[in-house]
Design an enzyme around this catalytic site. Structure first.
Site, PDB file in Angstrom:
ATOM      1  N   TYR A 176      19.346 -17.424 -37.626  1.00 35.98           N
ATOM      2  CA  TYR A 176      19.255 -17.440 -36.162  1.00 35.98           C
ATOM      3  C   TYR A 176      18.456 -18.650 -35.677  1.00 35.98           C
ATOM      4  O   TYR A 176      18.866 -19.348 -34.748  1.00 35.98           O
ATOM      5  CB  TYR A 176      18.604 -16.137 -35.707  1.00 35.98           C
ATOM      6  CG  TYR A 176      18.464 -15.954 -34.227  1.00 35.98           C
ATOM      7  CD1 TYR A 176      19.564 -15.655 -33.430  1.00 35.98           C
ATOM      8  CD2 TYR A 176      17.219 -16.039 -33.612  1.00 35.98           C
ATOM      9  CE1 TYR A 176      19.430 -15.459 -32.056  1.00 35.98           C
ATOM     10  CE2 TYR A 176      17.071 -15.843 -32.253  1.00 35.98           C
ATOM     11  CZ  TYR A 176      18.171 -15.556 -31.484  1.00 35.98           C
ATOM     12  OH  TYR A 176      18.037 -15.363 -30.135  1.00 35.98           O
ATOM     13  N   LYS A 180      19.913 -21.694 -33.403  1.00 35.89           N
ATOM     14  CA  LYS A 180      19.341 -21.995 -32.100  1.00 35.89           C
ATOM     15  C   LYS A 180      18.806 -23.426 -32.040  1.00 35.89           C
ATOM     16  O   LYS A 180      18.841 -24.070 -30.993  1.00 35.89           O
ATOM     17  CB  LYS A 180      18.243 -20.985 -31.765  1.00 35.89           C
ATOM     18  CG  LYS A 180      18.768 -19.572 -31.523  1.00 35.89           C
ATOM     19  CD  LYS A 180      19.851 -19.540 -30.456  1.00 35.89           C
ATOM     20  CE  LYS A 180      20.222 -18.138 -30.048  1.00 35.89           C
ATOM     21  NZ  LYS A 180      21.313 -18.110 -29.042  1.00 35.89           N
TER      22      LYS A 180
END
Length: 315
Positions: A176, A180
């Site tokens: 993640y 991002k």
């Protein structure tokens, strides 16, 4: 005499808009006057599991129409290149153009880096980072073609969704955090590429209580007096509405943190220290003599603490 709404006459796409942040963002864009394509793949699991369903997107689109706005639903997986193409084509076919793209769709498959499987890595990178690229690609091509036809700049806005997991690191989210961080790189590159055509691209790092963050903020109390939760998605959506508007024409290639009534503009990384070799090139001993003391004299790295910034109280 009534004034026109900030987004009156504009057409927008919001991905992952069936729930949580995306839903709040779609409702806000519609409230500000935009016609909205509400995209959601509708899977019940925040890890991307379960059968796809059109119901979440259709419910939000119906809510917008019930309030007097214009909205259509789109069931589609933005990590699929052709489905992303169909999403942009739906906006153009329905509203005659696309002006605003809000990329919000995502999943979570958390695990420590030494335990993470290849599929857990690939799936999160695919939905977040590739999903952002897919929709951006087709929106950018649309604006470039319109600009060439018009012989000058046209209107285009991209609002991407990054995370503080990228800014401060998140031990159990290497996939993640990497996705991002990649989204920020995609945003700044896109901002430079599209500026000549009149389009802007910015990224936000939102903090909100949603299906994806239910365990992260499980220990933080919601207000007992009925006031707006500091972690409510409604704290994030006004910034998205602003970035989508003509008022934000000069905001481009920026990263903004937003939550609980606060917006912070994040600077590009700056050089903290610089060392020059006294010879043609560095030696190991010279580097050891320069860099090691620098870190020995500095305090340990501090992580971005939600409880300190928001003043939230655990139950």
């Amino acid at each position: 005499m009534s004034h026109p709404l900030p987004l009156e006459g504009l057409a927008a796409i919001v991905t992952g808009a069936g729930r949580g942040l995306g839903r709040a963002e779609a409702l806000e864009l519609a409230r500000l006057g935009a016609a909205v394509v509400v995209n959601d793949y509708g899977q019940p699991g925040r890890d991307g599991s379960g059968e796809a369903s059109a119901a979440p997107a259709e419910e939000v689109a119906a809510e917008i129409r019930a309030a007097g706005g214009r909205a259509v639903a789109h069931l589609g997986d933005v990590s699929d290149h052709e489905q992303a193409r169909a999403l942009v084509e739906l906006a153009v076919a329905t509203y005659g153009k696309l002006d605003v793209l809000v990329n919000n769709a995502g999943i979570l498959r958390d695990r420590m880096v030494f335990s993470m499987t290849e599929d857990e890595w690939d799936s999160v990178i695919r939905v977040h980072l590739k999903g952002h690229f897919n929709t951006t690609h087709f929106a950018a091509a649309h604006w470039r073609a319109r600009s060439k036809e018009a012989g000058g700049p046209v209107y285009g806005r991209i609002v991407n969704t990054s995370s503080e997991a990228f800014l401060a690191g998140s031990a159990g989210q290497p996939n993640y955090a990497a996705a991002k961080g990649g989204i920020v790189g995609l945003t700044t590159s896109t901002a430079q590429a599209l500026a000549r055509y009149g389009a802007t691209a910015n990224a936000i790092c939102p903090r909100a209580r949603t299906r994806m963050t239910e365990d992260v903020f499980a220990g933080f109390q919601e207000p007992a007096d009925g006031s707006l939760d500091a972690l409510a998605p409604e704290h994030v959506s006004p910034l998205v509405g602003y970035l989508a508007s003509p008022a934000a024409a000069k905001v481009n290639g920026q990263l903004l943190v937003v939550h609980g009534g606060m917006v912070a503009i994040v600077e590009r990384p700056r050089v903290a220290a610089k060392f020059d070799s006294t010879k043609e090139t560095f030696t190991f001993d010279e580097l050891d003599g320069l860099i090691t003391p620098y870190y020995e004299d500095r305090p340990p790295n501090e992580t971005f603490a939600a409880v300190e910034v928001l003043g939230l109280k655990r139950e």
